[in-house]
Design an enzyme around this catalytic site. Structure first.
Site, PDB file in Angstrom:
ATOM      1  N   ARG A   1       0.822  -1.218   0.000  1.00 38.46           N
ATOM      2  CA  ARG A   1       0.000   0.000   0.000  1.00 38.46           C
ATOM      3  C   ARG A   1       0.852   1.261   0.000  1.00 38.46           C
ATOM      4  O   ARG A   1       0.547   2.215  -0.721  1.00 38.46           O
ATOM      5  CB  ARG A   1      -0.971   0.003   1.183  1.00 38.46           C
ATOM      6  CG  ARG A   1      -2.022  -1.102   1.088  1.00 38.46           C
ATOM      7  CD  ARG A   1      -2.862  -1.179   2.336  1.00 38.46           C
ATOM      8  NE  ARG A   1      -1.994  -1.467   3.484  1.00 38.46           N
ATOM      9  CZ  ARG A   1      -2.301  -1.215   4.746  1.00 38.46           C
ATOM     10  NH1 ARG A   1      -3.467  -0.670   5.047  1.00 38.46           N
ATOM     11  NH2 ARG A   1      -1.477  -1.506   5.720  1.00 38.46           N
TER      12      ARG A   1
ATOM     13  N   ASN B   1      -6.036  -3.000   2.168  1.00 39.50           N
ATOM     14  CA  ASN B   1      -5.924  -4.445   2.316  1.00 39.50           C
ATOM     15  C   ASN B   1      -7.312  -5.042   2.444  1.00 39.50           C
ATOM     16  O   ASN B   1      -8.206  -4.421   3.019  1.00 39.50           O
ATOM     17  CB  ASN B   1      -5.124  -4.809   3.569  1.00 39.50           C
ATOM     18  CG  ASN B   1      -3.637  -4.637   3.393  1.00 39.50           C
ATOM     19  OD1 ASN B   1      -3.129  -4.563   2.281  1.00 39.50           O
ATOM     20  ND2 ASN B   1      -2.923  -4.572   4.496  1.00 39.50           N
TER      21      ASN B   1
END
EC number: 3.6.1.7
Length: 93
Positions: free
Chosen positions: A22, A40
């Protein structure tokens, strides 16, 4: 930004959690000038909303296949969406 605008939701599968995917995606998005978010998922995948010019979005999709060091991407599934993206690119829970 000039050119045709588009928004895509991408689901990235493989070894993409626990490798700073990320954080890497946000950095790449900022470099390309796309907006959106990344998060996520409970199943171990990562989902991202990517919005910007056609060229920038295509470039970001290509980069999603690479990921950061330690990632092993097995699939990137994309779908066009009619969704407003935020003004920047963020990591969301």
């Amino acid at each position: 930004m000039q050119g045709e605008q588009r928004a895509v939701r991408a689901r990235i599968s493989g070894m993409v959690q626990g490798v700073s995917y990320r954080v890497w995606a946000r950095r790449e998005a900022e470099r390309l000038g796309v907006t959106g978010w990344v998060r996520n998922e409970p199943d171990g995948s990562v989902t991202a909303l990517i919005a910007g010019t056609e060229t920038a979005v295509d470039a970001m999709i290509d980069r999603l296949w690479q990921g950061p060091r330690g990632a092993l991407v097995s699939a990137v599934e994309t779908e066009e969406v009619a969704e407003d993206a935020p003004a920047d690119f963020s990591i969301v829970a």
